[in-house]
Design a protein around this motif. Structure first.
Motif, PDB file in Angstrom:
ATOM      1  N   HIS A  32      28.000  70.773 -25.622  1.00 30.00           N
ATOM      2  CA  HIS A  32      29.447  70.929 -25.429  1.00 30.00           C
ATOM      3  C   HIS A  32      30.242  69.859 -26.171  1.00 30.00           C
ATOM      4  O   HIS A  32      31.399  70.084 -26.525  1.00 30.00           O
ATOM      5  N   ALA A  33      29.640  68.717 -26.432  1.00 29.72           N
ATOM      6  CA  ALA A  33      30.335  67.664 -27.172  1.00 29.72           C
ATOM      7  C   ALA A  33      30.679  68.116 -28.592  1.00 29.72           C
ATOM      8  O   ALA A  33      31.619  67.609 -29.199  1.00 29.72           O
ATOM      9  N   PHE A  34      29.938  69.091 -29.116  1.00 28.96           N
ATOM     10  CA  PHE A  34      30.176  69.584 -30.472  1.00 28.96           C
ATOM     11  C   PHE A  34      31.064  70.822 -30.523  1.00 28.96           C
ATOM     12  O   PHE A  34      31.273  71.383 -31.592  1.00 28.96           O
ATOM     13  N   ASP A  35      31.584  71.262 -29.374  1.00 28.91           N
ATOM     14  CA  ASP A  35      32.484  72.422 -29.367  1.00 28.91           C
ATOM     15  C   ASP A  35      33.665  72.158 -30.297  1.00 28.91           C
ATOM     16  O   ASP A  35      34.352  71.148 -30.178  1.00 28.91           O
ATOM     17  N   GLY A  36      33.880  73.046 -31.254  1.00 32.45           N
ATOM     18  CA  GLY A  36      34.987  72.917 -32.191  1.00 32.45           C
ATOM     19  C   GLY A  36      34.738  71.949 -33.335  1.00 32.45           C
ATOM     20  O   GLY A  36      35.601  71.754 -34.182  1.00 32.45           O
ATOM     21  N   PHE A  37      33.561  71.339 -33.393  1.00 31.71           N
ATOM     22  CA  PHE A  37      33.254  70.358 -34.436  1.00 31.71           C
ATOM     23  C   PHE A  37      32.942  71.024 -35.773  1.00 31.71           C
ATOM     24  O   PHE A  37      33.378  70.572 -36.818  1.00 31.71           O
ATOM     25  N   PHE A  38      32.170  72.106 -35.728  1.00 32.13           N
ATOM     26  CA  PHE A  38      31.735  72.782 -36.945  1.00 32.13           C
ATOM     27  C   PHE A  38      32.635  73.971 -37.252  1.00 32.13           C
ATOM     28  O   PHE A  38      33.146  74.618 -36.344  1.00 32.13           O
ATOM     29  N   ILE A  39      32.801  74.287 -38.542  1.00 32.87           N
ATOM     30  CA  ILE A  39      33.581  75.459 -38.928  1.00 32.87           C
ATOM     31  C   ILE A  39      32.676  76.681 -39.105  1.00 32.87           C
ATOM     32  O   ILE A  39      33.151  77.792 -39.258  1.00 32.87           O
ATOM     33  N   ALA A  40      31.366  76.475 -39.083  1.00 35.00           N
ATOM     34  CA  ALA A  40      30.377  77.561 -39.154  1.00 35.00           C
ATOM     35  C   ALA A  40      29.216  77.169 -38.248  1.00 35.00           C
ATOM     36  O   ALA A  40      29.080  76.009 -37.861  1.00 35.00           O
ATOM     37  N   GLU A  41      28.392  78.135 -37.924  1.00 28.90           N
ATOM     38  CA  GLU A  41      27.235  77.877 -37.073  1.00 28.90           C
ATOM     39  C   GLU A  41      26.271  76.929 -37.810  1.00 28.90           C
ATOM     40  O   GLU A  41      25.861  77.211 -38.931  1.00 28.90           O
ATOM     41  N   PRO A  42      25.921  75.790 -37.190  1.00 29.16           N
ATOM     42  CA  PRO A  42      24.984  74.885 -37.869  1.00 29.16           C
ATOM     43  C   PRO A  42      23.581  75.495 -37.918  1.00 29.16           C
ATOM     44  O   PRO A  42      23.206  76.267 -37.050  1.00 29.16           O
ATOM     45  N   SER A  43      22.845  75.155 -38.954  1.00 28.43           N
ATOM     46  CA  SER A  43      21.459  75.602 -39.043  1.00 28.43           C
ATOM     47  C   SER A  43      20.562  74.398 -38.792  1.00 28.43           C
ATOM     48  O   SER A  43      20.905  73.272 -39.124  1.00 28.43           O
ATOM     49  N   THR A  44      19.423  74.654 -38.190  1.00 30.02           N
ATOM     50  CA  THR A  44      18.503  73.574 -37.868  1.00 30.02           C
ATOM     51  C   THR A  44      17.120  73.890 -38.429  1.00 30.02           C
ATOM     52  O   THR A  44      16.778  75.049 -38.666  1.00 30.02           O
ATOM     53  N   LEU A  45      16.353  72.842 -38.619  1.00 27.29           N
ATOM     54  CA  LEU A  45      15.001  72.969 -39.129  1.00 27.29           C
ATOM     55  C   LEU A  45      14.168  71.861 -38.499  1.00 27.29           C
ATOM     56  O   LEU A  45      14.591  70.702 -38.478  1.00 27.29           O
ATOM     57  N   VAL A  46      13.008  72.219 -37.955  1.00 24.91           N
ATOM     58  CA  VAL A  46      12.102  71.230 -37.381  1.00 24.91           C
ATOM     59  C   VAL A  46      10.897  71.124 -38.288  1.00 24.91           C
ATOM     60  O   VAL A  46      10.193  72.113 -38.522  1.00 24.91           O
ATOM     61  N   LEU A  47      10.668  69.935 -38.842  1.00 28.09           N
ATOM     62  CA  LEU A  47       9.504  69.675 -39.679  1.00 28.09           C
ATOM     63  C   LEU A  47       8.535  68.827 -38.876  1.00 28.09           C
ATOM     64  O   LEU A  47       8.915  67.783 -38.355  1.00 28.09           O
ATOM     65  N   LYS A  48       7.315  69.270 -38.766  1.00 33.97           N
ATOM     66  CA  LYS A  48       6.308  68.534 -37.999  1.00 33.97           C
ATOM     67  C   LYS A  48       5.213  68.076 -38.955  1.00 33.97           C
ATOM     68  O   LYS A  48       4.653  68.870 -39.717  1.00 33.97           O
ATOM     69  N   HIS A  49       4.920  66.791 -38.908  1.00 33.00           N
ATOM     70  CA  HIS A  49       3.899  66.205 -39.769  1.00 33.00           C
ATOM     71  C   HIS A  49       2.520  66.700 -39.337  1.00 33.00           C
ATOM     72  O   HIS A  49       2.143  66.563 -38.178  1.00 33.00           O
ATOM     73  N   PRO A  50       1.742  67.273 -40.255  1.00 35.63           N
ATOM     74  CA  PRO A  50       0.393  67.726 -39.882  1.00 35.63           C
ATOM     75  C   PRO A  50      -0.521  66.545 -39.586  1.00 35.63           C
ATOM     76  O   PRO A  50      -0.427  65.490 -40.236  1.00 35.63           O
ATOM     77  N   GLU A  51      -1.370  66.715 -38.608  1.00 33.17           N
ATOM     78  CA  GLU A  51      -2.299  65.650 -38.202  1.00 33.17           C
ATOM     79  C   GLU A  51      -3.228  65.248 -39.350  1.00 33.17           C
ATOM     80  O   GLU A  51      -3.822  66.111 -39.997  1.00 33.17           O
ATOM     81  N   GLY A  52      -3.323  63.949 -39.601  1.00 35.07           N
ATOM     82  CA  GLY A  52      -4.286  63.412 -40.541  1.00 35.07           C
ATOM     83  C   GLY A  52      -4.047  63.736 -42.012  1.00 35.07           C
ATOM     84  O   GLY A  52      -4.939  63.578 -42.828  1.00 35.07           O
ATOM     85  N   VAL A  53      -2.877  64.216 -42.357  1.00 32.46           N
ATOM     86  CA  VAL A  53      -2.601  64.600 -43.740  1.00 32.46           C
ATOM     87  C   VAL A  53      -1.406  63.815 -44.256  1.00 32.46           C
ATOM     88  O   VAL A  53      -0.395  63.695 -43.573  1.00 32.46           O
ATOM     89  N   TRP A  54      -1.518  63.252 -45.449  1.00 24.22           N
ATOM     90  CA  TRP A  54      -0.392  62.546 -46.077  1.00 24.22           C
ATOM     91  C   TRP A  54       0.601  63.581 -46.566  1.00 24.22           C
ATOM     92  O   TRP A  54       0.239  64.519 -47.288  1.00 24.22           O
ATOM     93  N   THR A  55       1.842  63.452 -46.176  1.00 23.60           N
ATOM     94  CA  THR A  55       2.863  64.429 -46.543  1.00 23.60           C
ATOM     95  C   THR A  55       4.120  63.717 -46.999  1.00 23.60           C
ATOM     96  O   THR A  55       4.525  62.728 -46.402  1.00 23.60           O
ATOM     97  N   GLU A  56       4.748  64.229 -48.058  1.00 22.88           N
ATOM     98  CA  GLU A  56       6.058  63.738 -48.500  1.00 22.88           C
ATOM     99  C   GLU A  56       7.011  64.918 -48.456  1.00 22.88           C
ATOM    100  O   GLU A  56       6.673  66.009 -48.889  1.00 22.88           O
ATOM    101  N   TRP A  57       8.227  64.698 -47.918  1.00 22.50           N
ATOM    102  CA  TRP A  57       9.256  65.738 -47.882  1.00 22.50           C
ATOM    103  C   TRP A  57      10.373  65.341 -48.769  1.00 22.50           C
ATOM    104  O   TRP A  57      10.776  64.253 -48.901  1.00 22.50           O
TER     105      TRP A  57
END
Length: 85
Positions: free
Chosen positions: A60-85
């Motif tokens: 509710h704190a963000f009501d009226g904050f954005f002019i469009a619906e925000p998009s989200t993405l969850v990136l999860k680091h795979p176990e035991g693997v070196w990863t760069e994003w």
């Protein structure tokens, strides 16, 4: 956005929030200012993140904050693997 985020900082930290960074798109001189915003939050606990972001006080704190619906993405680091994003 930083004001809204800082209001729940103690609760977020208890739930595994590690960092919060916000970026704005730069535009060439003389061009209209961009309204694009990228917020990057790093969490150590997926369940804690989901609990925090589903809290009605937070959303509710963000009501009226954005002019469009925000998009989200969850990136999860795979176990035991070196990863760069």
């Amino acid at each position: 956005m930083n004001t809204i985020t800082s209001q729940g900082l103690h609760k977020a930290r208890k739930l595994g929030h590690l960092s919060h960074e916000v970026y704005f798109r730069l535009t060439p001189p003389g061009s209209p200012q961009s309204l694009e915003l990228l917020g990057v939050d790093v969490w150590s606990d997926l369940e804690g993140m989901n609990e925090y972001y589903s809290d009605p006080d937070f959303t509710h704190a963000f009501d009226g904050f954005f002019i469009a619906e925000p998009s989200t993405l969850v990136l999860k680091h795979p176990e035991g693997v070196w990863t760069e994003w």
